[in-house]
Design an enzyme around this catalytic site. Structure first.
Site, mmCIF file in Angstrom:
data_model
loop_
_atom_site.group_PDB
_atom_site.id
_atom_site.type_symbol
_atom_site.label_atom_id
_atom_site.label_comp_id
_atom_site.label_asym_id
_atom_site.label_seq_id
_atom_site.Cartn_x
_atom_site.Cartn_y
_atom_site.Cartn_z
ATOM 1 N N ASP A 13 -10.823 -4.648 8.563
ATOM 2 C CA ASP A 13 -10.012 -4.124 7.446
ATOM 3 C C ASP A 13 -10.556 -2.817 6.873
ATOM 4 O O ASP A 13 -10.426 -2.550 5.678
ATOM 5 C CB ASP A 13 -9.894 -5.169 6.312
ATOM 6 C CG ASP A 13 -9.284 -6.463 6.800
ATOM 7 O OD1 ASP A 13 -8.421 -6.402 7.694
ATOM 8 O OD2 ASP A 13 -9.657 -7.524 6.286
ATOM 9 N N GLY A 40 -4.713 -7.299 11.323
ATOM 10 C CA GLY A 40 -3.626 -6.842 10.460
ATOM 11 C C GLY A 40 -3.897 -5.398 10.123
ATOM 12 O O GLY A 40 -4.809 -5.094 9.361
HETATM 13 P P1 GDP Z 1 -7.391 -2.358 9.235
HETATM 14 O O1 GDP Z 1 -7.303 -3.806 9.590
HETATM 15 O O2 GDP Z 1 -8.723 -1.783 9.504
HETATM 16 O O3 GDP Z 1 -6.282 -1.536 9.851
HETATM 17 O O4 GDP Z 1 -7.198 -2.273 7.659
HETATM 18 P P2 GDP Z 1 -6.103 -3.066 6.766
HETATM 19 O O5 GDP Z 1 -4.796 -2.451 6.974
HETATM 20 O O6 GDP Z 1 -6.233 -4.536 6.958
HETATM 21 O O7 GDP Z 1 -6.683 -2.786 5.311
HETATM 22 C C1 GDP Z 1 -6.910 -1.497 4.838
HETATM 23 C C2 GDP Z 1 -6.065 -1.296 3.573
HETATM 24 O O8 GDP Z 1 -6.498 -0.114 2.928
HETATM 25 C C3 GDP Z 1 -4.588 -1.105 3.855
HETATM 26 O O9 GDP Z 1 -3.844 -1.625 2.793
HETATM 27 C C4 GDP Z 1 -4.452 0.425 3.903
HETATM 28 O O10 GDP Z 1 -3.142 0.864 3.583
HETATM 29 C C5 GDP Z 1 -5.434 0.832 2.847
HETATM 30 N N1 GDP Z 1 -6.074 2.150 3.020
HETATM 31 C C6 GDP Z 1 -6.516 2.739 4.161
HETATM 32 N N2 GDP Z 1 -7.156 3.889 3.875
HETATM 33 C C7 GDP Z 1 -7.128 4.025 2.529
HETATM 34 C C8 GDP Z 1 -7.660 4.984 1.607
HETATM 35 O O11 GDP Z 1 -8.310 5.962 1.986
HETATM 36 N N3 GDP Z 1 -7.432 4.773 0.264
HETATM 37 C C9 GDP Z 1 -6.722 3.680 -0.180
HETATM 38 N N4 GDP Z 1 -6.557 3.536 -1.488
HETATM 39 N N5 GDP Z 1 -6.224 2.759 0.660
HETATM 40 C C10 GDP Z 1 -6.444 2.919 1.983
HETATM 41 P P1 IMO Z 2 -8.545 -6.399 11.424
HETATM 42 O O1 IMO Z 2 -8.234 -5.922 12.818
HETATM 43 C C1 IMO Z 2 -10.968 -8.952 8.854
HETATM 44 C C2 IMO Z 2 -12.297 -12.774 10.528
HETATM 45 C C3 IMO Z 2 -11.703 -14.020 9.887
HETATM 46 C C4 IMO Z 2 -12.866 -14.987 10.052
HETATM 47 C C5 IMO Z 2 -13.427 -14.594 11.435
HETATM 48 C C6 IMO Z 2 -12.937 -15.471 12.577
HETATM 49 O O2 IMO Z 2 -7.370 -6.442 10.522
HETATM 50 O O3 IMO Z 2 -9.710 -5.667 10.863
HETATM 51 P P2 IMO Z 2 -10.617 -15.590 13.885
HETATM 52 O O4 IMO Z 2 -9.238 -15.922 13.394
HETATM 53 O O5 IMO Z 2 -10.731 -14.250 14.501
HETATM 54 O O6 IMO Z 2 -11.204 -16.670 14.735
HETATM 55 O O7 IMO Z 2 -11.525 -15.570 12.533
HETATM 56 O O8 IMO Z 2 -13.012 -13.263 11.660
HETATM 57 N N1 IMO Z 2 -11.297 -11.802 11.017
HETATM 58 C C7 IMO Z 2 -11.009 -10.653 10.385
HETATM 59 N N2 IMO Z 2 -11.445 -10.160 9.187
HETATM 60 N N3 IMO Z 2 -10.133 -8.227 9.614
HETATM 61 C C8 IMO Z 2 -9.704 -8.685 10.803
HETATM 62 O O9 IMO Z 2 -8.952 -7.947 11.651
HETATM 63 C C9 IMO Z 2 -10.108 -9.974 11.226
HETATM 64 N N4 IMO Z 2 -9.875 -10.732 12.312
HETATM 65 C C10 IMO Z 2 -10.622 -11.831 12.179
HETATM 66 O O10 IMO Z 2 -11.386 -13.812 8.535
HETATM 67 O O11 IMO Z 2 -13.854 -14.719 9.106
HETATM 68 MG MG MG Z 3 -6.831 -5.642 8.706
#
Ligand code: GDP
Ligand code: IMO
Ligand code: MG
Length: 423
Positions: A13, A40
Site C-alpha cells: 500500500d 489493491g
Molecule cells: P498500492 O497498493 O501500493 O497501490 O497503494 P494503495 O492504493 O493500496 O494505497 C495508497 C493510497 O494512497 C491510495 O488511496 C492512493 O490514492 C493514495 N496516494 C498515493 N500517493 C499519494 C500521495 O502522494 N498523497 C496522498 N495524499 N495520497 C496518495
Molecule cells: P498491495 O499490492 C498490504 C498482507 C495481508 C496480511 C498478509 C498475508 O495493495 O500493496 P495474504 O492474503 O496475502 O495471504 O495476506 O499480507 N497483504 C497486504 N498488505 N497491501 C497488500 O497488497 C497486501 N497483500 C497482502 O494484510 O497481513
Molecule cells: Mg494496496
C-alpha cells in the site's frame, strides 16, 4: 534496455498503483508478476478513482499491453468482475494478456484461507482471505490447476475432481467446515474459461521479444518487501516473493531483463494484518496518519496500522531489491505535524542494531532509535518542484536519501496522478 521494476519497499500500500499508472503512460508493456487479488492498487485521475486488484495498473492506456504473468495466482471470478466494473468506466481490454501457466484460485482455496485463519485464533496472520496462501501452497505441492488446465474442460474436470476430494476432507475433518460441491464449481469455472480464453497466451515469450526489441516494460510490484516469504516478517507475510527477484520468476524473464529498480515507500509506515511493527504509533500522531492519510485498505477496508518512517526497513528494501532509486509518496500527509521522526536503527538489550532481524520474536523486542526533524504547516499539495517545498520538507527527503544511500527521484504530494515532484 528500457525496463523498470516498481516494488513496494514497506508492507504494501505504498502508492504503487499511482506510480505505475504514471510510468505506464509512456510504457509499451505493464506486467504483474506476483500475488493475486490480495493486491489493491489505486489510480486517481481527476474525479475518477480506479481500484485494481488483478488487472495491471497500465490498463487505462489503450496502447499499453497489460500482462498478468505466470507468477500471479489468478482468481477468474474476481478478474472478470473487475473487468466488468472497469468496462462500465470506459476501460477496454484489447491489450490484456494472461499467462497460460498462472495458477487458478478456486473456491476451496478461499474457504481454506478463511477456516485456517479462524483456527489460528489470536495467532491469525490477518490475511485478505482471497485464497492466496492455499493456492500458492498447491502450486508448490504440484497439484495446482493452471489457466492452461482450466481451458481444457476434460483436464479441468479430472484435476478439480481429485483436488476437491482431498480439499473436502481437509475442510470437513480438520476444520469442521461444509464440503464444496463439484458440479457447481465445474460449471461455474467452465463459464469463466470461455471468457478468459481470448486473453490466454505464453506471456514470457511475448515479453522476451518485447525486451529484445527495446520496448519500454514496467514490472508492477504487488504487496511489499516486508511481506516477502523469505525476507519479510515471517510468518506474517504473503505467500509469494513480491521483490524484484520474484518478478523475474513471476514474469518468465531473466534477471538481466530488469534495468532499473524503483522502490516505492510512503513518507511514514503502514501495515495491514498482524505481526511486529517497531515504529507503530498508538497515539495522536498515529491517528493523524490514519485519518489525514485515509489509511483504510483498498481490498478489505481494514484500518491500516500507522507509524513513523523506518530507515532500517528501507535499507533492507534497497538491499533485497537492488534499488536504484526511491519514490516517496504521501509527503502531504505529514503536513501539520510539529516534529517528525525516522527510525535510524533499533535498540535491543542496550545494543544498537542496524539490520532487520531474521527472527520476529527479536524484532518484537527491538525499540526504534529515532532521529527528529522539523515539521511544516504549509499546504504542499500544489508543489511541483523540489524547491517549492518548505525547507523542512526538503530536509526530510534529504534525510531519507542519506539514511538509505539512495536517491529519491519522485515525491508524491497528493493522490492524483498529477500530484508529484520529479527530480
Ligand atoms: P498500492 O497498493 O501500493 O497501490 O497503494 P494503495 O492504493 O493500496 O494505497 C495508497 C493510497 O494512497 C491510495 O488511496 C492512493 O490514492 C493514495 N496516494 C498515493 N500517493 C499519494 C500521495 O502522494 N498523497 C496522498 N495524499 N495520497 C496518495
Ligand atoms: P498491495 O499490492 C498490504 C498482507 C495481508 C496480511 C498478509 C498475508 O495493495 O500493496 P495474504 O492474503 O496475502 O495471504 O495476506 O499480507 N497483504 C497486504 N498488505 N497491501 C497488500 O497488497 C497486501 N497483500 C497482502 O494484510 O497481513
Ligand atoms: Mg494496496
Amino acid at each position: 534496455m528500457n525496463t523498470i521494476a516498481l516494488v513496494g519497499a514497506q508492507w504494501g500500500d505504498e502508492g504503487k498503483g499511482k506510480v505505475i499508472d504514471i510510468l505506464a503512460s509512456s510504457a509499451d508493456y505493464v506486467v504483474r508478476a506476483t500475488g493475486g487479488s490480495n493486491a489493491g492498487h489505486t489510480v486517481v485521475s481527476g474525479d475518477k478513482t480506479y481500484k485494481l486488484h488483478l488487472i495491471p495498473s497500465g490498463i487505462l492506456y489503450p496502447k499499453t499491453v497489460n500482462i498478468i504473468g505466470n507468477g500471479v495466482v489468478l482468481d477468474p471470478k474476481v478478474v472478470l468482475e473487475e473487468m466488468d466494473s472497469l468496462s462500465k468506466m470506459g476501460v477496454k481490454f484489447d491489450n490484456l494478456m494472461m499467462d497460460l501457466r498462472a495458477h487458478i484460485v478456486l473456491p476451496y482455496h478461499k474457504e481454506i484461507d478463511e477456516l485456517a485463519e479462524l483456527s489460528k485464533g489470536k495467532d491469525a496472520i490477518g490475511t485478505t482471505k482471497r485464497g492466496i496462501g492455499p493456492c500458492y501452497a498447491d502450486k508448490c505441492d504440484r497439484i495446482g490447476i493452471r489457466l492452461i488446465d482450466l481451458l481444457d474442460s476434460e483436464v479441468f474436470a479430472q484435476k478439480l475432481k481429485s483436488n476437491l476430494e482431498l480439499k473436502n476432507k481437509l475442510i470437513t475433518a480438520v476444520y469442521g467446515g461444509k464440503p464444496l460441491d463439484y458440479k457447481s464449481i465445474y460449471e461455474e469455472y467452465c463459464g469463466y474459461a470461455k471468457r478468459l480464453k481470448q486473453y490466454a497466451t505464453d506471456t514470457g515469450a511475448v515479453l522476451y521479444d518485447a525486451i529484445k526489441a527495446g520496448k519500454r516494460v514496467v514490472f508492477e510490484g504487488a504487496q511489499g518487501t516486508l511481506l516477502d516469504l523469505d525476507s519479510g516478517t515471517y510468518p506474517f507475510v504473503t505467500s509469494s516473493h513480491p521483490i524484484t527477484g520474484g518478478f523475474c520468476a513471476g514474469a518468465g524473464v531473466g534477471p538481466t531483463a530488469i534495468k532499473e529498480c524503483l522502490g516505492i515507500a510512503k513518507s511514514y509506515t503502514t501495515r495491514v494484518g498482524a505481526g511486529p511493527f517497531p515504529t507503530e504509533l498508538n497515539d495522536e500522531v498515529g491517528n493523524h496518519l490514519l485519518n489525514v492519510g485515509h489509511e483504510f485498505g483498498t481490498t478489505t477496508g481494514r484500518a491500516r496500522r500507522c507509524g513513523w518512517l523506518d530507515a532500517v526497513i528501507l535499507r533492507l528494501a534497497v538491499r533485497i531489491n537492488g534499488l536504484t532509486a526511491l519514490a516517496i509518496n504521501k509527503l502531504d500527509t505529514l503536513t501539520g505535524l510539529k516534529k517528525l521522526k525516522i527510525a535510524t536503527s533499533y535498540k535491543l538489550d542496550n545494543k544498537n542494531i542496524q539490520y532487520f532481524p531474521a527472527d520476529i520474536s527479536i524484532l518484537a523486542k527491538c525499540t526504534p532509535v529515532y532521529e527528529e526533524y522539523e515539521g511544516w504547516t504549509e499546504d504542499i499539495s500544489a508543489c511541483r518542484k523540489f524547491e517549492d517545498l518548505p525547507k523542512a520538507a526538503q530536509n526530510y527527503i534529504k534525510a531519507i536519501e542519506k539514511l538509505t544511500d539512495t536517491p529519491v527521484t519522485m515525491i508524491g504530494v497528493g493522490a492524483d496522478r498529477n500530484q508529484n515532484i520529479y527530480r
